[in-house]
Enzyme design. Structure first.
Site, mmCIF file in Angstrom:
data_model
loop_
_atom_site.group_PDB
_atom_site.id
_atom_site.type_symbol
_atom_site.label_atom_id
_atom_site.label_comp_id
_atom_site.label_asym_id
_atom_site.label_seq_id
_atom_site.Cartn_x
_atom_site.Cartn_y
_atom_site.Cartn_z
ATOM 1 N N HIS A 108 1.260 -1.081 0.353
ATOM 2 C CA HIS A 108 0.439 0.457 0.250
ATOM 3 C C HIS A 108 1.165 0.385 -0.170
ATOM 4 C CE1 HIS A 108 -0.956 3.404 2.752
ATOM 5 N NE2 HIS A 108 -2.373 2.894 2.016
ATOM 6 N N HIS A 147 13.267 -1.855 3.465
ATOM 7 C CA HIS A 147 13.260 -0.230 4.255
ATOM 8 C C HIS A 147 13.970 0.631 4.026
ATOM 9 C CE1 HIS A 147 10.658 -0.474 7.742
ATOM 10 N NE2 HIS A 147 10.721 -1.914 7.658
ATOM 11 N N GLY A 261 -17.235 10.530 -0.071
ATOM 12 C CA GLY A 261 -16.695 9.919 -1.697
ATOM 13 C C GLY A 261 -16.938 8.693 -2.522
#
Length: 304
Positions: A108, A147, A261
């Site tokens: 995501h 990361h 929305g």
């Protein structure tokens, strides 16, 4: 702040959506995004792009939205009463990718900008966003690379930016009722305005631009890994955790629904298939158990 600033952010976000969609399509032999352009009665609209039933991506949604109105929803004002009775502009790109192969993580990302205005008062604005990774069968090297990419996005803005926003991500994408993180984290930031508009905008762009460089190498390494029904069943089970977080805790989902929305665009983050089992637990010593024991807890992946 003026309309030119808003237009510059909008132009960047539209281009970012284009670039991410193109990069994902390049991993597919045939599947392509279809586009759904929509308008919001209260003001604004967006363009939703969804790719379905690909060889690599079972479903990928990459949304651009720009909504405006005369009052912010309760999810935005609950902890910030100074935002009540202000007109607002909110825009962003948000994406969720559900791969087919269980060895490729779900991911995501989003980047967003909001400005709230009131005659006679200074504008209140901020940037937010980040990206996070949700593997089913993790590889430590992939998590470290992920990361490392997050850290590269942050380094030009200060040494403490990555540790701060990495911790925020760990804290935010946490399921209290499961006592586990949603995945292995990444970056999350919100209400960012203390650096001034230009620097904050540059940071948002750095995060948005880094996403493809962080995610696609993992996809390319894992997309051809052989798997069986066992791995597929576990993938569907773990997707249920994704649904639980998005419907119960995610602020973006709440903001979208409370601001009237477009429901179809907001819920494109849901996986096409998911599964729940009553009181299920992985076998001790299994690869499935390793996910819980070794990965679904905040940790210092870069040994900083």
């Amino acid at each position: 702040m003026n309309n030119d600033d808003i237009d510059v952010v909008k132009k960047y976000l539209l281009n970012l959506q284009d670039q991410i969609c193109l990069a994902l399509e390049n991993e597919e032999s045939e599947a392509r995004f279809f586009e759904d352009v929509w308008e919001r009665a209260e003001g604004g609209g967006g363009r939703t792009r969804v790719l379905e039933n690909g060889q690599v991506f079972e479903q990928a949604g990459v949304n651009f939205s720009y909504v405006r109105g005369i009052n912010l929803p309760a999810s935005a004002t609950a902890k910030r009463p100074e935002l009540v009775d202000r007109q607002f502009h909110a825009m962003g790109v948000s994406l969720v990718i559900h791969p087919k192969n269980p060895y490729v993580p779900t991911t995501h990302a989003n980047v967003r900008f909001l400005i709230a205005e009131k005659p006679g008062s200074d504008s209140i604005w901020w940037f937010g966003g980040g990206f996070d990774l949700t593997p089913y069968y993790p590889f430590k090297d992939d998590v470290i690379d992920w990361h490392s990419s997050a850290q590269r996005a942050c380094l030009p803005f200060g040494d403490e930016v990555y540790p701060t926003f990495k911790k925020w991500c760990d804290d935010y994408f946490y399921l209290p009722h499961r006592h586990e993180t949603r995945g292995v984290g990444g970056l999350f930031f919100d209400d960012l305005n203390e650096w001034g508009f230009e620097t904050c905008f540059n940071f948002m762009q750095s995060v948005g631009n880094q996403f493809v460089e962080a995610y696609l190498p993992i996809v390319q390494k894992r997309k051809n890994t052989i798997y069986s029904e066992r791995e597929r069943d576990f993938q569907l089970y773990r997707r249920g955790r994704y649904v639980e977080f998005n419907l119960v805790y995610d602020r973006g989902t709440l903001f979208g629904l409370q601001s009237n929305g477009r429901t179809e665009s907001i819920l494109m983050s849901m996986p096409p298939l998911a599964r729940w089992r009553y009181n299920w637990a992985p076998e001790p010593g299994s690869p499935e158990a390793s996910l819980y024991e070794d990965y679904l807890k905040p940790q210092n992946w870069l040994n900083l």
